[in-house]
Design a protein around this motif. Structure first.
Motif, PDB file in Angstrom:
ATOM      1  N   VAL A  17       0.848  -1.194   0.000  1.00 41.68           N
ATOM      2  CA  VAL A  17       0.000   0.000   0.000  1.00 41.68           C
ATOM      3  C   VAL A  17       0.884   1.244   0.000  1.00 41.68           C
ATOM      4  O   VAL A  17       0.616   2.206  -0.731  1.00 41.68           O
ATOM      5  CB  VAL A  17      -0.957   0.004   1.220  1.00 41.68           C
ATOM      6  N   TYR A  18       1.925   1.231   0.804  1.00 46.91           N
ATOM      7  CA  TYR A  18       2.855   2.358   0.866  1.00 46.91           C
ATOM      8  C   TYR A  18       3.474   2.598  -0.512  1.00 46.91           C
ATOM      9  O   TYR A  18       3.496   3.729  -1.015  1.00 46.91           O
ATOM     10  CB  TYR A  18       3.938   2.090   1.907  1.00 46.91           C
ATOM     11  N   SER A  19       3.960   1.536  -1.136  1.00 47.69           N
ATOM     12  CA  SER A  19       4.581   1.650  -2.454  1.00 47.69           C
ATOM     13  C   SER A  19       3.591   2.168  -3.488  1.00 47.69           C
ATOM     14  O   SER A  19       3.940   2.985  -4.346  1.00 47.69           O
ATOM     15  CB  SER A  19       5.128   0.292  -2.896  1.00 47.69           C
ATOM     16  N   PHE A  20       2.356   1.704  -3.415  1.00 45.77           N
ATOM     17  CA  PHE A  20       1.324   2.170  -4.334  1.00 45.77           C
ATOM     18  C   PHE A  20       1.080   3.666  -4.151  1.00 45.77           C
ATOM     19  O   PHE A  20       0.931   4.404  -5.131  1.00 45.77           O
ATOM     20  CB  PHE A  20       0.018   1.390  -4.143  1.00 45.77           C
ATOM     21  N   GLY A  21       1.061   4.134  -2.909  1.00 50.30           N
ATOM     22  CA  GLY A  21       0.862   5.556  -2.632  1.00 50.30           C
ATOM     23  C   GLY A  21       1.969   6.407  -3.222  1.00 50.30           C
ATOM     24  O   GLY A  21       1.712   7.469  -3.796  1.00 50.30           O
ATOM     25  N   VAL A  22       3.216   5.949  -3.090  1.00 51.24           N
ATOM     26  CA  VAL A  22       4.349   6.672  -3.668  1.00 51.24           C
ATOM     27  C   VAL A  22       4.188   6.730  -5.189  1.00 51.24           C
ATOM     28  O   VAL A  22       4.336   7.791  -5.807  1.00 51.24           O
ATOM     29  CB  VAL A  22       5.697   6.012  -3.285  1.00 51.24           C
ATOM     30  N   LEU A  23       3.858   5.601  -5.786  1.00 49.67           N
ATOM     31  CA  LEU A  23       3.677   5.538  -7.236  1.00 49.67           C
ATOM     32  C   LEU A  23       2.551   6.464  -7.700  1.00 49.67           C
ATOM     33  O   LEU A  23       2.688   7.178  -8.700  1.00 49.67           O
ATOM     34  CB  LEU A  23       3.388   4.098  -7.664  1.00 49.67           C
ATOM     35  N   LEU A  24       1.461   6.497  -6.974  1.00 50.36           N
ATOM     36  CA  LEU A  24       0.328   7.354  -7.312  1.00 50.36           C
ATOM     37  C   LEU A  24       0.732   8.832  -7.286  1.00 50.36           C
ATOM     38  O   LEU A  24       0.425   9.594  -8.208  1.00 50.36           O
ATOM     39  CB  LEU A  24      -0.815   7.084  -6.332  1.00 50.36           C
ATOM     40  N   LEU A  25       1.455   9.241  -6.252  1.00 49.75           N
ATOM     41  CA  LEU A  25       1.912  10.628  -6.155  1.00 49.75           C
ATOM     42  C   LEU A  25       2.932  10.967  -7.251  1.00 49.75           C
ATOM     43  O   LEU A  25       2.937  12.077  -7.783  1.00 49.75           O
ATOM     44  CB  LEU A  25       2.494  10.909  -4.775  1.00 49.75           C
ATOM     45  N   GLU A  26       3.787  10.016  -7.587  1.00 52.81           N
ATOM     46  CA  GLU A  26       4.746  10.239  -8.668  1.00 52.81           C
ATOM     47  C   GLU A  26       4.040  10.403 -10.008  1.00 52.81           C
ATOM     48  O   GLU A  26       4.406  11.272 -10.807  1.00 52.81           O
ATOM     49  CB  GLU A  26       5.747   9.080  -8.750  1.00 52.81           C
ATOM     50  N   MET A  27       3.021   9.604 -10.260  1.00 55.34           N
ATOM     51  CA  MET A  27       2.296   9.701 -11.533  1.00 55.34           C
ATOM     52  C   MET A  27       1.553  11.024 -11.658  1.00 55.34           C
ATOM     53  O   MET A  27       1.567  11.657 -12.709  1.00 55.34           O
ATOM     54  CB  MET A  27       1.312   8.523 -11.677  1.00 55.34           C
ATOM     55  N   VAL A  28       0.912  11.454 -10.595  1.00 52.54           N
ATOM     56  CA  VAL A  28       0.152  12.703 -10.633  1.00 52.54           C
ATOM     57  C   VAL A  28       1.077  13.908 -10.779  1.00 52.54           C
ATOM     58  O   VAL A  28       0.782  14.847 -11.517  1.00 52.54           O
ATOM     59  CB  VAL A  28      -0.731  12.834  -9.369  1.00 52.54           C
ATOM     60  N   SER A  29       2.211  13.880 -10.085  1.00 48.62           N
ATOM     61  CA  SER A  29       3.111  15.040 -10.076  1.00 48.62           C
ATOM     62  C   SER A  29       4.108  15.049 -11.225  1.00 48.62           C
ATOM     63  O   SER A  29       4.641  16.097 -11.568  1.00 48.62           O
ATOM     64  CB  SER A  29       3.884  15.088  -8.756  1.00 48.62           C
ATOM     65  N   GLY A  30       4.389  13.878 -11.788  1.00 50.64           N
ATOM     66  CA  GLY A  30       5.422  13.794 -12.816  1.00 50.64           C
ATOM     67  C   GLY A  30       6.823  13.877 -12.239  1.00 50.64           C
ATOM     68  O   GLY A  30       7.786  14.088 -12.960  1.00 50.64           O
ATOM     69  N   PRO A  94      -4.786   2.434   4.573  1.00 43.55           N
ATOM     70  CA  PRO A  94      -5.892   1.548   4.182  1.00 43.55           C
ATOM     71  C   PRO A  94      -5.328   0.256   3.594  1.00 43.55           C
ATOM     72  O   PRO A  94      -4.143   0.174   3.259  1.00 43.55           O
ATOM     73  CB  PRO A  94      -6.611   2.359   3.091  1.00 43.55           C
ATOM     74  N   THR A  95      -6.148  -0.748   3.469  1.00 42.15           N
ATOM     75  CA  THR A  95      -5.752  -1.967   2.758  1.00 42.15           C
ATOM     76  C   THR A  95      -5.898  -1.699   1.263  1.00 42.15           C
ATOM     77  O   THR A  95      -6.550  -0.743   0.852  1.00 42.15           O
ATOM     78  CB  THR A  95      -6.649  -3.161   3.148  1.00 42.15           C
ATOM     79  N   MET A  96      -5.326  -2.537   0.437  1.00 40.30           N
ATOM     80  CA  MET A  96      -5.441  -2.345  -1.013  1.00 40.30           C
ATOM     81  C   MET A  96      -6.893  -2.470  -1.470  1.00 40.30           C
ATOM     82  O   MET A  96      -7.306  -1.753  -2.377  1.00 40.30           O
ATOM     83  CB  MET A  96      -4.550  -3.327  -1.781  1.00 40.30           C
ATOM     84  N   SER A  97      -7.666  -3.335  -0.840  1.00 33.62           N
ATOM     85  CA  SER A  97      -9.080  -3.441  -1.233  1.00 33.62           C
ATOM     86  C   SER A  97      -9.837  -2.151  -0.918  1.00 33.62           C
ATOM     87  O   SER A  97     -10.693  -1.713  -1.686  1.00 33.62           O
ATOM     88  CB  SER A  97      -9.746  -4.651  -0.571  1.00 33.62           C
ATOM     89  N   VAL A  98      -9.511  -1.506   0.191  1.00 31.71           N
ATOM     90  CA  VAL A  98     -10.130  -0.222   0.533  1.00 31.71           C
ATOM     91  C   VAL A  98      -9.649   0.869  -0.433  1.00 31.71           C
ATOM     92  O   VAL A  98     -10.429   1.741  -0.832  1.00 31.71           O
ATOM     93  CB  VAL A  98      -9.853   0.156   2.006  1.00 31.71           C
ATOM     94  N   VAL A  99      -8.382   0.801  -0.842  1.00 31.60           N
ATOM     95  CA  VAL A  99      -7.851   1.757  -1.812  1.00 31.60           C
ATOM     96  C   VAL A  99      -8.642   1.659  -3.123  1.00 31.60           C
ATOM     97  O   VAL A  99      -9.028   2.676  -3.706  1.00 31.60           O
ATOM     98  CB  VAL A  99      -6.340   1.532  -2.070  1.00 31.60           C
ATOM     99  N   VAL A 100      -8.906   0.442  -3.558  1.00 29.18           N
ATOM    100  CA  VAL A 100      -9.691   0.248  -4.781  1.00 29.18           C
ATOM    101  C   VAL A 100     -11.081   0.856  -4.624  1.00 29.18           C
ATOM    102  O   VAL A 100     -11.572   1.537  -5.530  1.00 29.18           O
ATOM    103  CB  VAL A 100      -9.778  -1.253  -5.147  1.00 29.18           C
TER     104      VAL A 100
END
Length: 148
Positions: A17-30, A94-100
């Motif tokens: 979940v932590y790694s996904f959050g970092v990836l999400l912020l990187e994608m949005v910010s470039g 959150p869990t990944m299912s909650v993130v979805v």
């Protein structure tokens, strides 16, 4: 890398979940989290994103390429969810299912807490030097496997 793994070598069921959050912020910010530096103050992209979100200026984080290609409300929601995913303590993530569910539904989201490691202790020159060493090294690598 999740804080629990970086600090104690423990992998949790919410490290992904932590790694996904970092990836999400990187994608949005470039921007990349690893070599992020901003005005010699913020150690990483996570701290900078939290500051902007906390000041109701999350729109300043969004990459101009993303602005024209996505729904504004989805982008703002993605930043908020990304910050919830990168909480220091596993219980706060959150869990990944909650993130979805959060990504696919308009449910109310809790306010994220400030990431612990947000203020930079290195000078901008030192940080750039470290990032250049990381990105300009040899393409060859050697992995040595050692047990704990």
């Amino acid at each position: 890398m999740s804080p629990e793994y970086a600090m104690r070598g423990l992998f949790s069921n919410k490290s992904d979940v932590y790694s996904f959050g970092v990836l999400l912020l990187e994608m949005v910010s470039g921007m990349r989290n690893m070599c992020f530096h901003y005005r010699e103050k913020y150690l990483n992209l996570l701290g900078y994103a939290w500051k902007l979100c906390n000041e109701s200026r999350a729109s300043d984080l969004v990459d101009e390429v993303v602005i024209d290609s996505c729904s504004w409300s989805e982008v703002m929601r993605s930043i908020h969810i990304g910050l919830l995913c990168v909480q220091d303590h596993t219980a706060d993530r959150p869990t990944m299912s909650v993130v979805v569910l959060m990504l696919s539904n308009e449910i109310d989201l809790p306010h994220p807490k400030q990431p612990t490691f947000t203020i930079q202790s290195l000078s901008d020159v030192d940080l750039r030097s470290q990032c250049n060493k990381i990105s300009s090294g040899s393409k060859a690598s050697l992995s040595i496997i050692e047990g704990r």
